[in-house]
Design an enzyme around this catalytic site. Structure first.
Site, PDB file in Angstrom:
ATOM      1  N   CYS A 129      33.105  35.227  37.541  1.00 33.42           N
ATOM      2  CA  CYS A 129      34.501  35.150  37.973  1.00 33.42           C
ATOM      3  C   CYS A 129      35.433  35.442  36.789  1.00 33.42           C
ATOM      4  O   CYS A 129      35.053  35.281  35.626  1.00 33.42           O
ATOM      5  CB  CYS A 129      34.741  33.738  38.506  1.00 33.42           C
ATOM      6  SG  CYS A 129      36.355  33.494  39.276  1.00 33.42           S
ATOM      7  N   ARG A 150      37.850  29.829  32.174  1.00 31.13           N
ATOM      8  CA  ARG A 150      36.975  28.765  31.649  1.00 31.13           C
ATOM      9  C   ARG A 150      35.517  29.193  31.526  1.00 31.13           C
ATOM     10  O   ARG A 150      34.685  28.432  31.063  1.00 31.13           O
ATOM     11  CB  ARG A 150      37.097  27.526  32.548  1.00 31.13           C
ATOM     12  CG  ARG A 150      38.505  26.949  32.550  1.00 31.13           C
ATOM     13  CD  ARG A 150      38.713  25.979  33.686  1.00 31.13           C
ATOM     14  NE  ARG A 150      38.713  26.653  34.982  1.00 31.13           N
ATOM     15  CZ  ARG A 150      38.938  26.047  36.142  1.00 31.13           C
ATOM     16  NH1 ARG A 150      39.172  24.753  36.160  1.00 31.13           N
ATOM     17  NH2 ARG A 150      38.923  26.712  37.282  1.00 31.13           N
ATOM     18  N   HIS A 195      31.046  29.377  39.745  1.00 30.99           N
ATOM     19  CA  HIS A 195      31.350  28.168  38.971  1.00 30.99           C
ATOM     20  C   HIS A 195      32.055  27.131  39.831  1.00 30.99           C
ATOM     21  O   HIS A 195      32.699  27.468  40.836  1.00 30.99           O
ATOM     22  CB  HIS A 195      32.231  28.529  37.762  1.00 30.99           C
ATOM     23  CG  HIS A 195      33.589  29.024  38.144  1.00 30.99           C
ATOM     24  ND1 HIS A 195      34.708  28.229  38.100  1.00 30.99           N
ATOM     25  CD2 HIS A 195      34.005  30.229  38.612  1.00 30.99           C
ATOM     26  CE1 HIS A 195      35.747  28.937  38.511  1.00 30.99           C
ATOM     27  NE2 HIS A 195      35.357  30.145  38.829  1.00 30.99           N
TER      28      HIS A 195
END
Ligand SMILES: [Zn+2]
Length: 211
Positions: free
Chosen positions: A39, A43, A98
């Site tokens: 993605c 993060r 995630h």
């Protein structure tokens, strides 16, 4: 822009010299062993998570780590995958979702995407995930529901990958393995999909069971 320019300066002055010989070698070509599809979320830092260095991982990123199926035509994702598989001959392709994924949260709450037509249109490649969650996991809510959707979304992208001729060909020749992972932001753990138990288990355990 100050922070990012300072970072660029520091890289060139300090860190680049640590890798000077490696970059001289890489200037002649790349030979990565891994294709990593993840993605765009800030993060997730593929090199940081995996310990891989420059030249070792070919990366594709987008909202929701989506691989449009072959029927979607020559998308950017299909082009990068075809190059990685057919030209660079990566040995492993990993689709890594995630926890707390904004794209998957949006997918599960379509009304939140009313003013984001591009996001909403792109996420249509994953609409089967919405249906799976609503029918098979209707009891789940909140973070638990999103995490299950993240896992289903990773599995759907693995299915989509197999529709791409380059991937299907390389897999049938046993030149490519594809893997589904989920990065847990809260714990730093990576879960890998285990085909025999149909569960996501810690990647270390997944690997040990194969040795
Ligand atoms: Zn995400």
């Amino acid at each position: 822009m100050k922070m990012i320019v300072e970072g660029v300066k520091a890289f060139h002055k300090e860190h680049f010299h640590d890798y000077k010989e490696l970059f001289e070698l890489l200037a002649r070509g790349q030979n990565p062993r891994y294709l990593f599809i993840t993605c765009s979320d800030s993060r997730i830092i593929p090199h940081f998570l995996t310990g891989l260095g420059p030249g070792e991982v070919f990366t594709i990123r987008n909202a929701g780590n989506i691989v449009p199926p072959a029927t979607a035509g020559p998308t950017g994702e299909a082009a990068s995958i075809e190059y990685a598989v057919s030209v660079l001959k990566v040995r492993h392709a990993i689709v890594c979702g995630h926890s707390k994924c904004g794209a998957v949260t949006g997918l599960m709450n379509p009304e939140s995407l009313d003013k984001l037509p591009s996001v909403s249109g792109f996420l249509r490649h994953s609409e089967a995930v919405y249906r799976t969650i609503k029918t098979r996991h209707a009891h789940l809510q909140g973070d638990e529901m999103v995490l299950q959707a993240v896992k289903e979304n990773v599995l759907l992208q693995l299915k989509h990958m197999k529709t791409l001729p380059s991937v299907a060909g390389a897999m049938s020749r046993k030149e490519l393995d594809i893997h589904g992972w989920v990065f847990m932001i809260e714990t730093g753990e990576i879960l890998a999909h285990d085909a025999s138990s149909r569960q996501f288990i810690p990647v270390e355990q997944w690997f040990m069971e194969r040795c």
